[in-house]
Design a protein around this motif. Structure first.
Motif, PDB file in Angstrom:
ATOM      1  N   UNK A  39     -37.384  12.656 -45.461  1.00 18.46           N
ATOM      2  CA  UNK A  39     -37.524  11.876 -46.649  1.00 18.46           C
ATOM      3  C   UNK A  39     -37.354  10.246 -46.336  1.00 18.46           C
ATOM      4  N   UNK A  40     -36.513  10.077 -45.520  1.00 19.97           N
ATOM      5  CA  UNK A  40     -36.283   8.622 -44.984  1.00 19.97           C
ATOM      6  C   UNK A  40     -37.197   8.261 -43.919  1.00 19.97           C
ATOM      7  N   UNK A  41     -37.756   9.084 -43.296  1.00 16.71           N
ATOM      8  CA  UNK A  41     -38.922   8.928 -42.219  1.00 16.71           C
ATOM      9  C   UNK A  41     -40.008   8.667 -43.172  1.00 16.71           C
ATOM     10  N   UNK A  42     -40.482   9.415 -43.882  1.00 15.17           N
ATOM     11  CA  UNK A  42     -41.685   9.425 -44.739  1.00 15.17           C
ATOM     12  C   UNK A  42     -41.369   8.234 -45.545  1.00 15.17           C
ATOM     13  N   UNK A  43     -40.454   7.831 -46.124  1.00 10.17           N
ATOM     14  CA  UNK A  43     -40.521   6.513 -46.949  1.00 10.17           C
ATOM     15  C   UNK A  43     -40.772   5.391 -45.963  1.00 10.17           C
ATOM     16  N   UNK A  44     -40.227   5.515 -45.022  1.00 12.47           N
ATOM     17  CA  UNK A  44     -40.477   4.516 -43.858  1.00 12.47           C
ATOM     18  C   UNK A  44     -42.090   4.307 -43.605  1.00 12.47           C
ATOM     19  N   UNK A  45     -42.927   5.419 -43.061  1.00 16.82           N
ATOM     20  CA  UNK A  45     -43.939   5.345 -42.932  1.00 16.82           C
ATOM     21  C   UNK A  45     -44.868   4.867 -44.152  1.00 16.82           C
ATOM     22  N   UNK A  46     -44.452   5.417 -45.483  1.00 21.79           N
ATOM     23  CA  UNK A  46     -45.380   4.745 -46.448  1.00 21.79           C
ATOM     24  C   UNK A  46     -45.264   3.080 -46.676  1.00 21.79           C
ATOM     25  N   UNK A  47     -44.047   2.822 -46.138  1.00 21.39           N
ATOM     26  CA  UNK A  47     -43.778   1.345 -46.451  1.00 21.39           C
ATOM     27  C   UNK A  47     -44.560   0.813 -45.298  1.00 21.39           C
ATOM     28  N   UNK A  48     -44.961   1.151 -44.307  1.00 18.26           N
ATOM     29  CA  UNK A  48     -45.512   0.699 -43.231  1.00 18.26           C
ATOM     30  C   UNK A  48     -47.226   0.965 -43.371  1.00 18.26           C
ATOM     31  N   UNK A  49     -47.744   2.013 -43.813  1.00 15.93           N
ATOM     32  CA  UNK A  49     -48.931   2.388 -43.696  1.00 15.93           C
ATOM     33  C   UNK A  49     -49.796   2.593 -45.092  1.00 15.93           C
ATOM     34  N   UNK A  50     -48.756   2.483 -46.076  1.00  8.92           N
ATOM     35  CA  UNK A  50     -49.117   2.993 -47.547  1.00  8.92           C
ATOM     36  C   UNK A  50     -50.175   1.921 -48.012  1.00  8.92           C
ATOM     37  N   UNK A  51     -50.238   0.749 -47.410  1.00  7.25           N
ATOM     38  CA  UNK A  51     -51.279  -0.404 -48.002  1.00  7.25           C
ATOM     39  C   UNK A  51     -52.460  -0.385 -47.446  1.00  7.25           C
ATOM     40  N   UNK A  52     -52.503   0.477 -46.160  1.00  5.87           N
ATOM     41  CA  UNK A  52     -53.827   0.471 -45.633  1.00  5.87           C
ATOM     42  C   UNK A  52     -54.677   1.833 -45.584  1.00  5.87           C
ATOM     43  N   UNK A  53     -53.952   2.588 -45.920  1.00  4.41           N
ATOM     44  CA  UNK A  53     -54.687   4.364 -46.262  1.00  4.41           C
ATOM     45  C   UNK A  53     -53.809   4.955 -47.291  1.00  4.41           C
ATOM     46  N   UNK A  54     -54.716   6.038 -47.835  1.00  5.30           N
ATOM     47  CA  UNK A  54     -54.021   6.927 -48.837  1.00  5.30           C
ATOM     48  C   UNK A  54     -53.670   7.957 -48.249  1.00  5.30           C
ATOM     49  N   UNK A  55     -52.626   8.696 -48.527  1.00  8.19           N
ATOM     50  CA  UNK A  55     -52.135  10.094 -47.975  1.00  8.19           C
ATOM     51  C   UNK A  55     -51.235  10.786 -48.799  1.00  8.19           C
ATOM     52  N   UNK A  56     -51.230  12.033 -48.462  1.00 10.27           N
ATOM     53  CA  UNK A  56     -50.279  12.877 -49.374  1.00 10.27           C
ATOM     54  C   UNK A  56     -48.841  12.930 -48.561  1.00 10.27           C
ATOM     55  N   UNK A  57     -47.888  12.255 -49.372  1.00 14.04           N
ATOM     56  CA  UNK A  57     -46.486  12.465 -48.651  1.00 14.04           C
ATOM     57  C   UNK A  57     -45.965  13.565 -47.982  1.00 14.04           C
ATOM     58  N   UNK A  58     -46.283  14.518 -48.433  1.00 10.53           N
ATOM     59  CA  UNK A  58     -45.921  15.990 -48.249  1.00 10.53           C
ATOM     60  C   UNK A  58     -46.230  16.446 -47.135  1.00 10.53           C
ATOM     61  N   UNK A  59     -47.701  16.224 -46.692  1.00  7.61           N
ATOM     62  CA  UNK A  59     -48.451  16.388 -45.558  1.00  7.61           C
ATOM     63  C   UNK A  59     -48.458  15.192 -44.681  1.00  7.61           C
TER      64      UNK A  59
END
Length: 373
Positions: A269-289
Protein backbone atom coordinates in the motif's frame (compact mmCIF):
# COMPACT_ATOMS: atom_id res chain seq x y z
CA UNK A 1 -18.24 2.02 32.09
CA UNK A 2 -15.12 -0.03 31.29
CA UNK A 3 -16.69 -3.04 33.01
CA UNK A 4 -19.81 -2.70 30.90
CA UNK A 5 -17.60 -2.62 27.79
CA UNK A 6 -15.89 -5.87 28.82
CA UNK A 7 -19.20 -7.53 29.59
CA UNK A 8 -20.65 -6.39 26.27
CA UNK A 9 -17.66 -7.83 24.44
CA UNK A 10 -17.94 -11.14 26.22
CA UNK A 11 -21.70 -11.54 26.00
CA UNK A 12 -22.46 -10.00 22.60
CA UNK A 13 -19.37 -10.43 20.49
CA UNK A 14 -17.58 -13.53 21.77
CA UNK A 15 -20.74 -15.12 23.20
CA UNK A 16 -18.81 -16.89 25.96
CA UNK A 17 -19.72 -16.56 29.65
CA UNK A 18 -16.44 -16.55 31.54
CA UNK A 19 -17.78 -15.54 34.95
CA UNK A 20 -16.36 -17.88 37.53
CA UNK A 21 -14.13 -19.56 34.96
CA UNK A 22 -10.46 -19.51 35.98
CA UNK A 23 -8.44 -21.42 33.33
CA UNK A 24 -5.24 -19.62 34.32
CA UNK A 25 -5.35 -20.28 38.03
CA UNK A 26 -5.06 -16.50 38.48
CA UNK A 27 -7.94 -15.91 40.85
CA UNK A 28 -5.73 -16.22 43.89
CA UNK A 29 -3.25 -13.81 42.36
CA UNK A 30 -5.87 -11.24 41.53
CA UNK A 31 -7.35 -11.35 45.00
CA UNK A 32 -4.01 -10.55 46.59
CA UNK A 33 -3.23 -7.60 44.33
CA UNK A 34 -4.32 -4.05 44.91
CA UNK A 35 -6.85 -2.37 42.63
CA UNK A 36 -3.97 -1.18 40.49
CA UNK A 37 -0.83 -3.17 39.68
CA UNK A 38 1.60 -0.46 38.65
CA UNK A 39 -1.07 1.13 36.46
CA UNK A 40 -2.76 -2.11 35.37
CA UNK A 41 -6.17 -2.62 36.96
CA UNK A 42 -7.90 -5.83 38.00
CA UNK A 43 -10.18 -5.23 35.05
CA UNK A 44 -7.12 -5.48 32.78
CA UNK A 45 -6.15 -8.71 34.49
CA UNK A 46 -9.64 -10.10 33.93
CA UNK A 47 -9.56 -9.10 30.26
CA UNK A 48 -6.18 -10.79 29.88
CA UNK A 49 -7.60 -13.97 31.39
CA UNK A 50 -10.50 -13.90 28.95
CA UNK A 51 -8.20 -13.31 26.00
CA UNK A 52 -5.86 -16.15 26.95
CA UNK A 53 -8.75 -18.56 27.48
CA UNK A 54 -9.67 -18.02 23.83
CA UNK A 55 -6.19 -18.45 22.39
CA UNK A 56 -4.26 -21.13 24.24
CA UNK A 57 -6.38 -22.56 27.01
CA UNK A 58 -4.47 -25.81 27.69
CA UNK A 59 -1.11 -24.12 28.13
CA UNK A 60 -2.37 -21.26 30.23
CA UNK A 61 -4.34 -23.48 32.55
CA UNK A 62 -0.98 -24.95 33.47
CA UNK A 63 0.86 -21.65 33.28
CA UNK A 64 -1.67 -20.07 35.60
CA UNK A 65 -0.53 -22.40 38.36
CA UNK A 66 3.01 -21.17 37.86
CA UNK A 67 1.86 -17.54 38.02
CA UNK A 68 -0.16 -18.18 41.16
CA UNK A 69 2.79 -19.66 42.98
CA UNK A 70 5.87 -17.91 41.62
CA UNK A 71 5.12 -14.89 39.44
CA UNK A 72 6.10 -11.51 40.81
CA UNK A 73 3.86 -8.46 40.61
CA UNK A 74 6.39 -6.89 38.22
CA UNK A 75 6.22 -9.79 35.76
CA UNK A 76 2.45 -10.15 36.03
CA UNK A 77 2.06 -6.45 35.29
CA UNK A 78 4.21 -6.80 32.17
CA UNK A 79 2.27 -9.85 30.98
CA UNK A 80 -1.07 -8.07 31.35
CA UNK A 81 0.20 -5.06 29.41
CA UNK A 82 1.57 -7.22 26.58
CA UNK A 83 -1.65 -9.23 26.31
CA UNK A 84 -3.76 -6.07 26.24
CA UNK A 85 -1.61 -4.78 23.39
CA UNK A 86 -1.78 -8.15 21.60
CA UNK A 87 -5.57 -8.26 21.73
CA UNK A 88 -5.69 -4.78 20.23
CA UNK A 89 -3.58 -5.93 17.27
CA UNK A 90 -5.72 -8.93 16.34
CA UNK A 91 -7.68 -8.71 13.11
CA UNK A 92 -9.73 -11.87 13.66
CA UNK A 93 -13.50 -11.81 13.98
CA UNK A 94 -14.02 -13.77 17.18
CA UNK A 95 -17.63 -14.52 16.28
CA UNK A 96 -16.65 -16.59 13.25
CA UNK A 97 -13.01 -17.62 13.69
CA UNK A 98 -11.24 -19.71 16.28
CA UNK A 99 -7.94 -18.41 17.58
CA UNK A 100 -5.09 -20.85 18.04
CA UNK A 101 -1.54 -20.34 19.13
CA UNK A 102 1.09 -23.04 19.37
CA UNK A 103 1.74 -23.68 23.10
CA UNK A 104 5.48 -23.63 22.51
CA UNK A 105 5.20 -20.16 20.96
CA UNK A 106 2.79 -18.82 23.57
CA UNK A 107 4.84 -19.97 26.54
CA UNK A 108 8.11 -18.53 25.25
CA UNK A 109 6.53 -15.18 24.32
CA UNK A 110 4.95 -14.78 27.74
CA UNK A 111 8.08 -16.00 29.52
CA UNK A 112 10.27 -13.44 27.74
CA UNK A 113 7.73 -10.62 27.68
CA UNK A 114 7.17 -10.90 31.43
CA UNK A 115 10.68 -9.51 31.97
CA UNK A 116 10.16 -6.50 29.67
CA UNK A 117 8.80 -3.15 30.81
CA UNK A 118 9.94 -1.08 27.81
CA UNK A 119 6.87 -0.01 25.82
CA UNK A 120 8.43 -0.51 22.37
CA UNK A 121 9.59 -4.01 23.24
CA UNK A 122 6.20 -4.82 24.73
CA UNK A 123 4.56 -3.70 21.48
CA UNK A 124 6.81 -6.08 19.52
CA UNK A 125 6.12 -9.01 21.83
CA UNK A 126 2.41 -8.23 21.68
CA UNK A 127 2.49 -8.10 17.89
CA UNK A 128 4.35 -11.38 17.71
CA UNK A 129 1.76 -12.99 19.99
CA UNK A 130 -1.09 -11.66 17.84
CA UNK A 131 0.64 -12.75 14.61
CA UNK A 132 1.08 -16.23 16.08
CA UNK A 133 -2.69 -16.60 16.56
CA UNK A 134 -3.78 -18.37 13.40
CA UNK A 135 -5.74 -21.31 12.07
CA UNK A 136 -2.74 -23.59 11.57
CA UNK A 137 -1.36 -23.73 15.11
CA UNK A 138 2.19 -23.81 13.69
CA UNK A 139 5.46 -22.84 15.36
CA UNK A 140 6.92 -20.78 12.50
CA UNK A 141 7.42 -17.71 14.66
CA UNK A 142 9.82 -19.42 17.04
CA UNK A 143 12.73 -17.94 15.08
CA UNK A 144 11.47 -14.40 15.74
CA UNK A 145 11.31 -15.09 19.48
CA UNK A 146 15.00 -15.98 19.45
CA UNK A 147 15.80 -12.70 17.65
CA UNK A 148 13.52 -10.43 19.67
CA UNK A 149 14.77 -11.63 23.05
CA UNK A 150 18.26 -10.41 22.08
CA UNK A 151 17.13 -6.83 21.47
CA UNK A 152 17.04 -3.82 23.76
CA UNK A 153 14.33 -1.18 23.79
CA UNK A 154 16.74 1.30 22.18
CA UNK A 155 17.52 -1.11 19.36
CA UNK A 156 13.83 -1.74 18.70
CA UNK A 157 13.20 2.01 18.51
CA UNK A 158 15.93 2.38 15.88
CA UNK A 159 14.88 -0.69 13.89
CA UNK A 160 11.25 0.42 13.81
CA UNK A 161 12.34 3.86 12.62
CA UNK A 162 14.50 2.38 9.86
CA UNK A 163 11.81 -0.09 8.70
CA UNK A 164 9.19 2.65 8.58
CA UNK A 165 11.33 5.22 6.80
CA UNK A 166 13.46 3.22 4.36
CA UNK A 167 12.20 3.83 0.84
CA UNK A 168 10.59 0.70 -0.62
CA UNK A 169 10.30 -0.22 -4.28
CA UNK A 170 9.29 -3.17 -6.40
CA UNK A 171 11.43 -4.64 -9.15
CA UNK A 172 8.75 -5.09 -11.80
CA UNK A 173 10.92 -7.34 -13.94
CA UNK A 174 10.85 -9.87 -11.11
CA UNK A 175 7.33 -9.30 -9.78
CA UNK A 176 6.09 -12.94 -9.92
CA UNK A 177 9.11 -14.13 -7.95
CA UNK A 178 8.78 -11.22 -5.49
CA UNK A 179 5.13 -12.16 -4.88
CA UNK A 180 6.09 -15.80 -4.40
CA UNK A 181 8.84 -14.94 -1.91
CA UNK A 182 7.05 -11.97 -0.37
CA UNK A 183 10.07 -9.71 -0.80
CA UNK A 184 10.33 -6.01 -1.46
CA UNK A 185 13.37 -3.96 -2.49
CA UNK A 186 14.77 -1.08 -0.45
CA UNK A 187 17.25 1.69 -0.96
CA UNK A 188 20.18 2.41 1.34
CA UNK A 189 18.97 4.19 4.47
CA UNK A 190 21.20 6.85 5.99
CA UNK A 191 20.69 8.35 9.43
CA UNK A 192 22.99 10.85 11.10
CA UNK A 193 24.46 10.15 14.51
CA UNK A 194 22.52 12.90 16.26
CA UNK A 195 19.23 11.65 14.81
CA UNK A 196 20.04 8.03 15.69
CA UNK A 197 20.76 8.99 19.29
CA UNK A 198 17.48 10.92 19.44
CA UNK A 199 15.52 7.96 18.06
CA UNK A 200 17.19 5.57 20.51
CA UNK A 201 16.60 7.93 23.42
CA UNK A 202 20.19 8.27 24.55
CA UNK A 203 23.10 10.70 24.38
CA UNK A 204 25.66 7.96 25.03
CA UNK A 205 27.74 7.45 21.88
CA UNK A 206 29.35 4.24 23.13
CA UNK A 207 25.91 2.75 23.83
CA UNK A 208 24.67 3.63 20.35
CA UNK A 209 27.83 2.33 18.68
CA UNK A 210 27.74 -0.99 20.55
CA UNK A 211 24.03 -1.58 20.00
CA UNK A 212 24.14 -0.67 16.30
CA UNK A 213 27.19 -2.90 15.80
CA UNK A 214 25.22 -5.76 17.31
CA UNK A 215 22.40 -5.20 14.83
CA UNK A 216 24.84 -5.65 11.96
CA UNK A 217 26.46 -8.68 13.58
CA UNK A 218 23.18 -10.56 14.00
CA UNK A 219 22.13 -9.72 10.45
CA UNK A 220 19.20 -7.40 11.03
CA UNK A 221 20.98 -4.54 9.27
CA UNK A 222 23.02 -5.08 6.13
CA UNK A 223 25.07 -3.04 3.68
CA UNK A 224 25.51 -3.40 -0.09
CA UNK A 225 27.96 -6.21 -0.75
CA UNK A 226 30.18 -4.02 -2.89
CA UNK A 227 30.84 -1.66 0.00
CA UNK A 228 33.49 -2.57 2.59
CA UNK A 229 32.07 -1.95 6.03
CA UNK A 230 33.42 -2.20 9.55
CA UNK A 231 30.57 -3.36 11.77
CA UNK A 232 32.67 -2.81 14.89
CA UNK A 233 32.44 0.91 14.07
CA UNK A 234 29.13 1.29 12.19
CA UNK A 235 29.41 5.04 11.78
CA UNK A 236 30.91 6.55 8.65
CA UNK A 237 33.45 9.09 9.90
CA UNK A 238 31.53 9.03 13.21
CA UNK A 239 28.67 11.02 11.67
CA UNK A 240 26.10 8.64 10.18
CA UNK A 241 24.86 5.06 9.84
CA UNK A 242 24.22 3.61 6.37
CA UNK A 243 22.24 0.38 6.22
CA UNK A 244 19.55 -1.65 4.50
CA UNK A 245 17.02 -3.62 6.59
CA UNK A 246 17.46 -7.35 5.98
CA UNK A 247 14.54 -9.54 4.94
CA UNK A 248 14.44 -11.15 8.38
CA UNK A 249 14.21 -7.69 9.99
CA UNK A 250 11.30 -6.69 7.75
CA UNK A 251 9.57 -9.96 8.61
CA UNK A 252 10.13 -9.33 12.32
CA UNK A 253 8.84 -5.77 11.98
CA UNK A 254 5.66 -6.94 10.22
CA UNK A 255 5.09 -9.64 12.84
CA UNK A 256 5.57 -6.98 15.50
CA UNK A 257 2.58 -5.13 14.04
CA UNK A 258 0.48 -8.24 14.63
CA UNK A 259 0.37 -9.09 10.92
CA UNK A 260 1.02 -12.33 9.06
CA UNK A 261 1.51 -10.50 5.77
CA UNK A 262 4.73 -10.86 3.84
CA UNK A 263 6.85 -7.70 3.65
CA UNK A 264 5.62 -7.24 0.08
CA UNK A 265 1.98 -7.50 1.12
CA UNK A 266 2.46 -5.25 4.14
CA UNK A 267 4.35 -2.47 2.38
CA UNK A 268 2.57 -2.65 -1.01
CA UNK A 269 0.00 0.00 0.00
CA UNK A 270 2.88 2.40 0.68
CA UNK A 271 4.43 1.69 -2.72
CA UNK A 272 1.07 1.97 -4.47
CA UNK A 273 0.42 5.29 -2.77
CA UNK A 274 3.75 6.61 -4.00
CA UNK A 275 3.04 5.38 -7.52
CA UNK A 276 -0.32 7.15 -7.44
CA UNK A 277 1.30 10.39 -6.28
CA UNK A 278 3.79 10.21 -9.17
CA UNK A 279 1.64 9.11 -12.10
CA UNK A 280 -1.97 9.60 -11.00
CA UNK A 281 -2.04 13.01 -12.65
CA UNK A 282 -1.05 11.55 -16.04
CA UNK A 283 -3.00 8.30 -16.38
CA UNK A 284 -6.00 6.58 -14.89
CA UNK A 285 -5.45 3.15 -13.37
CA UNK A 286 -6.91 0.64 -10.96
CA UNK A 287 -4.88 0.85 -7.72
CA UNK A 288 -5.50 -2.83 -7.00
CA UNK A 289 -3.94 -3.93 -10.30
CA UNK A 290 -1.26 -1.26 -10.71
CA UNK A 291 1.61 -3.65 -9.93
CA UNK A 292 0.56 -6.13 -12.61
CA UNK A 293 -0.05 -3.23 -14.98
CA UNK A 294 3.52 -1.99 -14.51
CA UNK A 295 4.85 -5.54 -14.76
CA UNK A 296 3.36 -5.81 -18.26
CA UNK A 297 4.79 -2.39 -19.17
CA UNK A 298 8.20 -3.57 -17.99
CA UNK A 299 7.98 -6.65 -20.23
CA UNK A 300 7.32 -4.40 -23.21
CA UNK A 301 10.33 -2.20 -22.41
CA UNK A 302 12.57 -5.21 -21.80
CA UNK A 303 11.59 -6.75 -25.13
CA UNK A 304 12.95 -3.72 -26.98
CA UNK A 305 15.73 -3.01 -24.45
CA UNK A 306 14.81 0.66 -24.13
CA UNK A 307 16.95 2.84 -21.86
CA UNK A 308 17.09 6.51 -20.97
CA UNK A 309 19.48 9.14 -19.68
CA UNK A 310 18.80 12.60 -18.30
CA UNK A 311 18.18 13.90 -21.84
CA UNK A 312 17.79 10.94 -24.19
CA UNK A 313 15.73 7.83 -24.92
CA UNK A 314 17.41 5.05 -26.90
CA UNK A 315 17.50 1.31 -27.59
CA UNK A 316 20.45 -0.66 -26.27
CA UNK A 317 20.73 -2.91 -29.33
CA UNK A 318 17.63 -3.07 -31.52
CA UNK A 319 16.69 -0.37 -34.00
CA UNK A 320 13.70 1.86 -33.31
CA UNK A 321 13.30 3.10 -36.89
CA UNK A 322 11.09 0.18 -37.90
CA UNK A 323 8.48 0.93 -35.25
CA UNK A 324 5.49 3.16 -35.93
CA UNK A 325 4.94 6.41 -34.07
CA UNK A 326 2.08 4.77 -32.15
CA UNK A 327 4.31 1.87 -31.11
CA UNK A 328 7.13 4.21 -30.12
CA UNK A 329 4.77 6.36 -28.07
CA UNK A 330 3.44 3.29 -26.22
CA UNK A 331 6.98 2.08 -25.66
CA UNK A 332 8.26 5.36 -24.24
CA UNK A 333 5.21 5.81 -22.04
CA UNK A 334 5.85 2.35 -20.62
CA UNK A 335 9.46 3.31 -19.97
CA UNK A 336 8.36 6.43 -18.10
CA UNK A 337 5.80 4.59 -16.00
CA UNK A 338 8.10 1.85 -14.75
CA UNK A 339 10.64 4.53 -13.82
CA UNK A 340 8.00 6.71 -12.16
CA UNK A 341 10.26 7.76 -9.29
CA UNK A 342 13.01 9.20 -11.53
CA UNK A 343 11.52 9.94 -14.94
CA UNK A 344 10.63 13.59 -15.57
CA UNK A 345 7.06 13.56 -16.92
CA UNK A 346 7.24 17.26 -17.81
CA UNK A 347 10.41 17.06 -19.86
CA UNK A 348 11.10 16.72 -23.58
CA UNK A 349 13.52 13.87 -24.26
CA UNK A 350 15.43 13.36 -27.48
CA UNK A 351 14.91 9.97 -29.10
CA UNK A 352 18.11 8.65 -30.65
CA UNK A 353 18.47 5.59 -32.88
CA UNK A 354 21.93 4.38 -33.92
CA UNK A 355 23.42 7.79 -33.23
CA UNK A 356 20.80 9.69 -35.23
CA UNK A 357 18.01 11.90 -33.88
CA UNK A 358 14.75 10.07 -34.46
CA UNK A 359 12.48 12.57 -32.75
CA UNK A 360 11.41 13.70 -29.30
CA UNK A 361 9.13 12.43 -26.55
CA UNK A 362 7.06 14.21 -23.92
CA UNK A 363 4.78 12.06 -21.78
CA UNK A 364 1.61 14.08 -22.36
CA UNK A 365 2.43 15.30 -25.87
CA UNK A 366 3.67 11.91 -27.01
CA UNK A 367 6.32 10.96 -29.54
CA UNK A 368 7.03 13.40 -32.36
CA UNK A 369 9.16 12.21 -35.25
CA UNK A 370 12.02 14.35 -36.53
CA UNK A 371 11.52 16.00 -39.95
CA UNK A 372 14.58 14.08 -41.20
CA UNK A 373 12.66 10.83 -40.75
Amino acid sequence: MAKDKINKQVNNKIKVDLDGFDPLGMKAVGETLSDSIEGTSKLGLKAAKQFLSLTCKPLFEEFGLIMRDKLSTYRLNNIVKVLEKAEGKLTFDLTTETLKINPRIAYQIIENASLVDDNDLQEMWAGLFAASCNKDDDDENIIFIDILKQLTGSQVKLLNFICQNTKKWIEFSNLPEAIKRGTIRQVLFVIHLHDAMTVMGTENFAKVSNQVSALFNIGLLTVPTQRPYNTSNPFEKNTKISAIPSLILLQLFVKGQGSNDTPLEYFSPVVKSEIKSKIGHYIEFDPDSILNFLYEKNRLVAKHQILYSSTTLFAKRASLANLSSVELNELFQALALINYDKFDFEKNYEVVDNGQLLGSFHFEQGFRKSAAF
